[in-house]
Motif scaffolding. Sequence first.
Motif, PDB file in Angstrom:
ATOM      1  N   SER A   3       0.859  -1.182   0.000  1.00  0.00           N
ATOM      2  CA  SER A   3       0.000   0.000   0.000  1.00  0.00           C
ATOM      3  C   SER A   3       0.895   1.231   0.000  1.00  0.00           C
ATOM      4  N   ALA A   4       0.352   2.343  -0.477  1.00  0.00           N
ATOM      5  CA  ALA A   4       1.109   3.596  -0.502  1.00  0.00           C
ATOM      6  C   ALA A   4       0.146   4.747  -0.697  1.00  0.00           C
ATOM      7  N   GLY A   5       0.469   5.867  -0.091  1.00  0.00           N
ATOM      8  CA  GLY A   5      -0.356   7.056  -0.241  1.00  0.00           C
ATOM      9  C   GLY A   5      -0.222   7.662  -1.620  1.00  0.00           C
ATOM     10  N   GLU A   6      -1.206   8.478  -1.974  1.00  0.00           N
ATOM     11  CA  GLU A   6      -1.216   9.088  -3.296  1.00  0.00           C
ATOM     12  C   GLU A   6      -0.040  10.050  -3.475  1.00  0.00           C
ATOM     13  N   ARG A   7       0.287  10.808  -2.426  1.00  0.00           N
ATOM     14  CA  ARG A   7       1.365  11.787  -2.574  1.00  0.00           C
ATOM     15  C   ARG A   7       2.724  11.133  -2.817  1.00  0.00           C
ATOM     16  N   PRO A   8       3.151  10.143  -1.992  1.00  0.00           N
ATOM     17  CA  PRO A   8       4.439   9.510  -2.306  1.00  0.00           C
ATOM     18  C   PRO A   8       4.454   8.832  -3.664  1.00  0.00           C
ATOM     19  N   ARG A   9       3.323   8.256  -4.079  1.00  0.00           N
ATOM     20  CA  ARG A   9       3.274   7.633  -5.399  1.00  0.00           C
ATOM     21  C   ARG A   9       3.532   8.665  -6.495  1.00  0.00           C
ATOM     22  N   LYS A  10       2.948   9.850  -6.319  1.00  0.00           N
ATOM     23  CA  LYS A  10       3.125  10.893  -7.331  1.00  0.00           C
ATOM     24  C   LYS A  10       4.572  11.378  -7.370  1.00  0.00           C
ATOM     25  N   VAL A  11       5.155  11.631  -6.181  1.00  0.00           N
ATOM     26  CA  VAL A  11       6.533  12.130  -6.141  1.00  0.00           C
ATOM     27  C   VAL A  11       7.475  11.115  -6.779  1.00  0.00           C
ATOM     28  N   LEU A  12       7.305   9.832  -6.431  1.00  0.00           N
ATOM     29  CA  LEU A  12       8.182   8.798  -6.975  1.00  0.00           C
ATOM     30  C   LEU A  12       7.950   8.610  -8.468  1.00  0.00           C
ATOM     31  N   SER A  13       6.687   8.672  -8.874  1.00  0.00           N
ATOM     32  CA  SER A  13       6.371   8.527 -10.297  1.00  0.00           C
ATOM     33  C   SER A  13       6.979   9.662 -11.114  1.00  0.00           C
ATOM     34  N   ASP A  14       6.922  10.870 -10.570  1.00  0.00           N
ATOM     35  CA  ASP A  14       7.498  12.019 -11.269  1.00  0.00           C
ATOM     36  C   ASP A  14       9.007  11.871 -11.445  1.00  0.00           C
ATOM     37  N   SER A  15       9.624  11.075 -10.558  1.00  0.00           N
ATOM     38  CA  SER A  15      11.066  10.861 -10.654  1.00  0.00           C
ATOM     39  C   SER A  15      11.422   9.741 -11.626  1.00  0.00           C
ATOM     40  N   GLY A  16      10.379   9.042 -12.139  1.00  0.00           N
ATOM     41  CA  GLY A  16      10.623   7.947 -13.071  1.00  0.00           C
ATOM     42  C   GLY A  16      10.511   6.565 -12.465  1.00  0.00           C
ATOM     43  N   LEU A  17      10.034   6.485 -11.185  1.00  0.00           N
ATOM     44  CA  LEU A  17       9.905   5.196 -10.496  1.00  0.00           C
ATOM     45  C   LEU A  17       8.433   4.814 -10.415  1.00  0.00           C
ATOM     46  N   SER A  18       8.042   3.686 -11.025  1.00  0.00           N
ATOM     47  CA  SER A  18       6.655   3.219 -11.002  1.00  0.00           C
ATOM     48  C   SER A  18       6.382   2.483  -9.700  1.00  0.00           C
ATOM     49  N   VAL A  19       5.337   2.894  -8.983  1.00  0.00           N
ATOM     50  CA  VAL A  19       4.955   2.245  -7.727  1.00  0.00           C
ATOM     51  C   VAL A  19       3.790   1.305  -8.008  1.00  0.00           C
ATOM     52  N   LEU A  20       3.990   0.007  -7.747  1.00  0.00           N
ATOM     53  CA  LEU A  20       2.960  -1.003  -7.965  1.00  0.00           C
ATOM     54  C   LEU A  20       2.449  -1.502  -6.627  1.00  0.00           C
ATOM     55  N   VAL A  21       1.136  -1.421  -6.418  1.00  0.00           N
ATOM     56  CA  VAL A  21       0.517  -1.908  -5.187  1.00  0.00           C
ATOM     57  C   VAL A  21       0.039  -3.333  -5.420  1.00  0.00           C
ATOM     58  N   THR A  22       0.518  -4.276  -4.611  1.00  0.00           N
ATOM     59  CA  THR A  22       0.204  -5.686  -4.810  1.00  0.00           C
ATOM     60  C   THR A  22       0.338  -6.447  -3.502  1.00  0.00           C
ATOM     61  N   ASP A  23      -0.295  -7.621  -3.431  1.00  0.00           N
ATOM     62  CA  ASP A  23      -0.122  -8.492  -2.265  1.00  0.00           C
ATOM     63  C   ASP A  23       0.443  -9.845  -2.699  1.00  0.00           C
ATOM     64  N   CYS A  24       1.083  -9.885  -3.833  1.00  0.00           N
ATOM     65  CA  CYS A  24       1.558 -11.144  -4.404  1.00  0.00           C
ATOM     66  C   CYS A  24       2.932 -11.526  -3.857  1.00  0.00           C
ATOM     67  N   GLY A  25       3.369 -12.711  -4.239  1.00  0.00           N
ATOM     68  CA  GLY A  25       4.684 -13.180  -3.863  1.00  0.00           C
ATOM     69  C   GLY A  25       5.766 -12.391  -4.586  1.00  0.00           C
ATOM     70  N   VAL A  26       6.883 -12.167  -3.876  1.00  0.00           N
ATOM     71  CA  VAL A  26       7.971 -11.364  -4.445  1.00  0.00           C
ATOM     72  C   VAL A  26       8.538 -12.030  -5.688  1.00  0.00           C
ATOM     73  N   GLU A  27       8.835 -13.316  -5.604  1.00  0.00           N
ATOM     74  CA  GLU A  27       9.481 -14.013  -6.714  1.00  0.00           C
ATOM     75  C   GLU A  27       8.644 -13.940  -7.987  1.00  0.00           C
ATOM     76  N   GLY A  28       7.343 -14.203  -7.863  1.00  0.00           N
ATOM     77  CA  GLY A  28       6.479 -14.188  -9.036  1.00  0.00           C
ATOM     78  C   GLY A  28       6.374 -12.822  -9.675  1.00  0.00           C
ATOM     79  N   MET A  29       6.258 -11.777  -8.832  1.00  0.00           N
ATOM     80  CA  MET A  29       6.145 -10.434  -9.377  1.00  0.00           C
ATOM     81  C   MET A  29       7.451  -9.983 -10.044  1.00  0.00           C
TER      82      MET A  29
END
Length: 364
Positions: free
Chosen positions: A325-351
Amino acid sequence: MHLPVAPRANSRIRYGASGMKSRVLSPGEALAWLGRTLDGGADIGVVGITGPGDPFAAPELTLETLELVRGAHPDMPLCVTTNGLNVADHARALADLGLSHVTVEVHAVDPKVAENIYAWVRPGTRTIPLAQGVRELLNAQAGAITALRKAGLTVKVNTTIFKGINAAHVEEVAKVVSGLGADIMAVAPCCPFEGGEDAIPGSELMSTAMELAGRHMELMAAWEACGRDLVGTDIPESSCDLAFAQTGAPKPTAERPNIAVASSGGMDVDQHLGHAARLLVYGPREDGLPCLLGTRFAPEPGGGDARWKLLAERLSDCFALLVSSAGERPRKVLSDSGLSVLVTDCGVEGMVDALYGGGKRRKK
């Protein structure tokens, strides 16, 4: 289409559903699911938040979801259904988002009647004595209707009829909510779980109840005509696919070949971005296969946008960040820097494998 982003209940009706059965989506997942449903050709007339808990038991999630949908689909009509607790303080925010209407569920206006309808009420963080709880609930409902109308919103009242409990009380409910300024009312029979069948009203009793309520309020169509055109009822069991839908599956680049993961044990993506003290970093080996490269410490809490800009610098070689999970503001700041934030509950290896194009996405 209903978006199930409300994770907590703050009341329970004695004759209602025995528990929340729907999977709860994060705001980002809900937006992705809506987009996927629209892309599939669905004709959606309104998007609502109705559960599985109450939308204002966790108002920040409800408001974030509405903001995301409004930003992505500016012309989409929006609505919310709530029992009224903790709503009045958010009336202005809902009006600013341009909701088409807010539905407040009012099944009684007399505390003694309400005590026979509700099993418990939790206005705050703990369950309180029922008599006190229903009084606070009824006061909150009246305050919500008043505040919503003052903010310029259309208010619909939903009243469920329980045989032998509030059928004769429905006229008083209609009279009170009309006096508070409610615009329209829907009257429907209860749909109990096993053991509550005695509370189901017959058609004759329902007709009488609607006639009594109709003396004071404009009524919606009979209940049989409602709810037939819901779309998006196939709520995903896992957020794996939705995580990809949020961004269209970001790709590694020469400048950003790695992936950061918020995980407590390295098995599942199970940490909120704001709570993660360290992040695992995965990247390709010399043979091209992804592996764990090491860990990076996240910035200390606090500092607002500066915290997320610093995190962006520390992850400047990453093209994706996996979080639960992540708030909208940190997602926007990170996205603006070129880092895509993906919200998921899946296994690390599979993702990680899937993001590097390693075959079928694995679910937990």
